[in-house]
Design a protein around this motif. Structure first.
Motif, short mmCIF file in Angstrom:
data_model
loop_
_atom_site.label_atom_id
_atom_site.label_comp_id
_atom_site.label_asym_id
_atom_site.label_seq_id
_atom_site.Cartn_x
_atom_site.Cartn_y
_atom_site.Cartn_z
N ARG A 40 38.87 40.87 39.02
CA ARG A 40 39.54 39.68 39.54
C ARG A 40 39.53 39.72 41.06
NH1 ARG A 40 45.91 40.74 37.86
NH2 ARG A 40 46.32 42.45 39.33
N GLN A 41 39.60 38.55 41.63
CA GLN A 41 39.67 38.44 43.08
C GLN A 41 40.65 37.35 43.46
OE1 GLN A 41 35.94 38.02 45.21
NE2 GLN A 41 36.87 38.95 47.00
N ALA A 42 41.69 37.77 44.14
CA ALA A 42 42.70 36.83 44.62
C ALA A 42 42.31 36.36 46.02
CB ALA A 42 44.07 37.49 44.64
N LYS A 45 41.90 38.69 49.20
CA LYS A 45 41.96 40.09 48.77
C LYS A 45 40.59 40.55 48.28
CE LYS A 45 46.85 40.25 47.56
NZ LYS A 45 47.84 40.67 46.52
N ARG A 47 37.89 42.28 45.72
CA ARG A 47 37.68 42.27 44.28
C ARG A 47 38.25 43.55 43.65
NH1 ARG A 47 31.68 41.52 43.18
NH2 ARG A 47 31.60 43.75 43.70
N THR A 93 47.51 35.80 39.86
CA THR A 93 46.70 34.65 40.23
C THR A 93 45.41 35.11 40.91
OG1 THR A 93 48.59 33.18 40.46
CG2 THR A 93 46.60 32.59 41.68
N ALA A 94 44.28 34.71 40.35
CA ALA A 94 42.98 35.15 40.85
C ALA A 94 41.88 34.45 40.07
CB ALA A 94 42.83 36.67 40.70
N TYR A 96 38.97 35.36 37.69
CA TYR A 96 38.65 36.48 36.82
C TYR A 96 37.18 36.40 36.42
CZ TYR A 96 43.53 37.78 36.49
OH TYR A 96 44.81 38.20 36.79
N GLN A 120 39.36 30.61 36.80
CA GLN A 120 40.57 30.68 37.62
C GLN A 120 41.79 30.81 36.73
OE1 GLN A 120 41.04 30.44 41.20
NE2 GLN A 120 43.14 30.99 40.63
#
Length: 125
Positions: A40-42, A45, A47, A93-94, A96, A120
């Protein structure tokens, strides 16, 4: 053409559950020969690799952030890997992503992953 397609994301409230799916197609001899990981990557931020499942589904790995709330599973007959996420928090929240490699890596970034396009997940009240 090798392809991974994620689905199941959306807008949910804190405490809700969501199940993400990752369907693979075009893999020689099927998705069942590959380990599958979820990342995941918010926003803003890096990964993060959060879970991985071996090709036969007999070994699973979880990051500290996923342990106890997320469950990875697979159905090789359907070429599908799932990520069940419970008790979701706003920090989940990210976008995926699922990704395929021959094995799981303790350092997720070591792998030469084949990626899906992402789905998302937004956790907000």
């Amino acid at each position: 053409q090798v392809q991974l397609v994620e689905s199941g994301g959306g807008l949910v409230q804190p405490g809700d559950s969501v199940r993400l799916s990752c369907v693979g197609s075009g893999f020689t001899l099927g998705l069942g020969l590959y380990a599958i990981a979820w990342f995941r990557q918010a926003p803003g931020k890096e990964r993060e690799g959060i879970s991985c499942i071996s090709s036969r589904g007999d070994v699973t790995y979880y990051s500290d952030s996923a342990k106890g709330r997320f469950t990875i599973s697979r159905d090789n007959a359907k070429n599908t890997v799932y990520l069940q996420m419970n008790n979701l928090k706003p920090e989940d929240t990210a976008v995926y992503y699922c990704a395929a490699e021959l094995i799981c890596y303790s350092d997720y970034e070591r792998g030469s992953w084949h990626w899906g396009q992402g789905t998302q997940v937004t956790v907000s009240s």
